[in-house]
Each structure stands twice: as C-alpha cells, then as structure tokens.
Design an enzyme around this catalytic site. Sequence first.
Site, PDB file in Angstrom:
ATOM      1  CG  ASP A  33      33.964  32.955  35.292  1.00  0.00           C
ATOM      2  OD1 ASP A  33      34.916  32.497  35.964  1.00  0.00           O
ATOM      3  OD2 ASP A  33      32.849  32.392  35.240  1.00  0.00           O
ATOM      4  CG  ASN A  81      36.943  35.530  44.275  1.00  0.00           C
ATOM      5  OD1 ASN A  81      37.003  36.549  43.570  1.00  0.00           O
ATOM      6  ND2 ASN A  81      36.295  34.449  43.874  1.00  0.00           N
TER       7      ASN A  81
HETATM    8  C1  FPP Z   1      37.711  34.312  37.692  1.00  0.00           C
HETATM    9  O1  FPP Z   1      38.254  33.242  37.001  1.00  0.00           O
HETATM   10  C2  FPP Z   1      38.738  35.316  37.928  1.00  0.00           C
HETATM   11  C3  FPP Z   1      39.102  35.780  39.153  1.00  0.00           C
HETATM   12  C4  FPP Z   1      38.476  35.352  40.412  1.00  0.00           C
HETATM   13  C5  FPP Z   1      40.179  36.750  39.291  1.00  0.00           C
HETATM   14  C6  FPP Z   1      40.160  37.818  38.287  1.00  0.00           C
HETATM   15  C7  FPP Z   1      41.421  38.530  38.304  1.00  0.00           C
HETATM   16  C8  FPP Z   1      42.091  38.908  37.197  1.00  0.00           C
HETATM   17  C9  FPP Z   1      41.610  38.719  35.809  1.00  0.00           C
HETATM   18  C10 FPP Z   1      43.325  39.653  37.301  1.00  0.00           C
HETATM   19  C11 FPP Z   1      43.011  40.946  37.950  1.00  0.00           C
HETATM   20  C12 FPP Z   1      44.034  41.913  37.748  1.00  0.00           C
HETATM   21  C13 FPP Z   1      44.232  42.950  38.561  1.00  0.00           C
HETATM   22  C14 FPP Z   1      45.090  43.997  38.096  1.00  0.00           C
HETATM   23  C15 FPP Z   1      43.645  43.071  39.906  1.00  0.00           C
HETATM   24  P1  FPP Z   1      38.221  31.810  37.706  1.00  0.00           P
HETATM   25  O2  FPP Z   1      39.503  31.623  38.423  1.00  0.00           O
HETATM   26  O3  FPP Z   1      37.004  31.689  38.562  1.00  0.00           O
HETATM   27  O4  FPP Z   1      38.134  30.877  36.469  1.00  0.00           O
HETATM   28  P2  FPP Z   1      37.418  29.439  36.409  1.00  0.00           P
HETATM   29  O5  FPP Z   1      35.944  29.693  36.596  1.00  0.00           O
HETATM   30  O6  FPP Z   1      37.751  28.959  35.050  1.00  0.00           O
HETATM   31  O7  FPP Z   1      38.017  28.608  37.501  1.00  0.00           O
END
Ligand code: FPP
Length: 259
Positions: A33, A81
């Site tokens: 996250d 998502n």
């Molecule tokens: C949450 O951060 C993250 C995600 C929903 C996506 C996670 C994906 C990656 C780390 C890359 C994955 C890599 C591969 C190879 C599939 P957020 O966007 O919810 O962060 P925030 O809460 O700060 O908005």
Amino acid sequence: MEEKRLFSKKNAAEPPTALDLNRIPKHIAIIMDGNGRWAQKRHLPRVAGHKQGMQTVKTVTIAASRLGVKVLTLYAFSTENWKRPSSEVNYLMQLPIRFFSTFVPDLVKNNVRVMVMGDISRLPEKTQQAVNDAIADTAHCDGMVLNFALNYGGRDEITRAVKKIADQVKKGELDPSQVDESVINRQLMTAPLGELADPDLLIRTSGEERISNFLLWQLAYSELEFVPEHWPDFDEESLQRAIIEFQGRHRRFGGLKNE
Ligand code: FPP
C-alpha cells in the site's frame, strides 16, 4: 545458531537486534500500500508510485528468496481495484507485462517460481499471456514461490469455494457431514501451496491497519504487522526489520504461551 546483526539506520540509538536465519517465516504475505501517496508527496502522477512499486517488488522478491522465505504472496490487484480511474487500471494491467519481460531471467537465476491466484480471465489478453508465460518459464524452479494475487478478493475466493462444495454435495460426491477445514482448504486459491497456504506473517505498508479483503480465511492465525513506509520505500532492511519483529512474537494458535 546462525545470526545476522541488523543495525537500524533510522535510529542509531536503538540497540541492535538480530535476525535469526533459522526462524524465517515460511510464508510472508504483503499488502503493498501507499504507491499513490508516495507519488503525490513528490508531485508525481499516482502511476509513478506504481512504477516505483514494481521496482520494490523486484528488490523484495530477491531479498525474501535469499533469506529462505518459501512463499511470498503479494496483493497486486484486488477485485475492488477495478473501481479506480480507467487510466490507472490500464497502467496497473501493463505492469505484469513490464515486470515479467525484464525480470524472468532473474527469477530463474534465483530459482523463484511464479504462481498466481485470482480470476485472471478478466485481465487483458496480453497481461494474461505475460502471466502465463512467467508461470511456464519458472515452472521448473523449486525455490521460493512468488505468488501474485491478481484480481483477487478474499470474499470472492470463499464464495467460489462454497459454490464448488455445494456442487459436490448436490452431485452426491460429498456428504455435508464431511465438510471440514481440509475440504474448504482444498477449494481455496491457495490450495496448490499445500501446507504453506497460510501466511505466517502479513505485512501492510503505509500505516493503514486493515486487511482489505486479503486472504480472509488464511490469515486466521497470521502475525500482522503494519509498517509506516509507503511500498516504494520498503526495502530489504524493512523486510528484515519486519522479520525480527515477527521473531519476537509468541504465536499461540489459540493455545497457551508455553505449549
Ligand atoms: C496500493 O497503493 C497499490 C496497488 C493497488 C497496486 C500494487 C501494485 C504494485 C506495487 C506493482 C505490482 C507489480 C507487479 C509486477 C504486478 P495505492 O495506490 O492504493 O496507494 P495509496 O493508498 O497511497 O493511494
């Protein structure tokens, strides 16, 4: 007993703590996250956080594999998502393609096997192809399993398992009295992991303290750790620190401390 000294960079006054390489959690699951907040803090678009987050996946995969972790499960895309803006969803759908196109040789070199849980049939064709190729290209590796949760949701997983069990009962293949935890385990998406299906340790980055529909059944007795770093800032030392914290916990599985 083999020990590795780890000195915290963040607070030099802290006494050094030791990582016990003989008690590494077998299965670590991570809710990655904070990508968006990492980017916003730098006045960058949210997707820049996901791009950097992909680099962290590489770093943490190699670090976990070297430490002797058996399964690393990463929550890369949840069934919820899809509600994000389509530009962000599209970017996230490209990430596995970029990740595997550059990283499969390193995975093979490190004997890491790729597995996926979740309904990948909803992902774009090219993303499915990249995922399936990575699974096939690493199928011979028998070191750590890198298990991506892609279009995964814990409630969705349990709902599917219940449907399959109900179907078996309807067909007369199973009597309701036979339904126990092992019958349920066999229908979950973690079934291929066998006795390693349940994480020993769950880490969530960026300070949020929620499970967010991740591995609802399997986390029943996992140790939970909520760490402040945003995922792009999480690194090998963060992982080691989380493992040291894990090693200081007393897992009781409902029993008593000294059992
Ligand atoms: C949450 O951060 C993250 C995600 C929903 C996506 C996670 C994906 C990656 C780390 C890359 C994955 C890599 C591969 C190879 C599939 P957020 O966007 O919810 O962060 P925030 O809460 O700060 O908005």
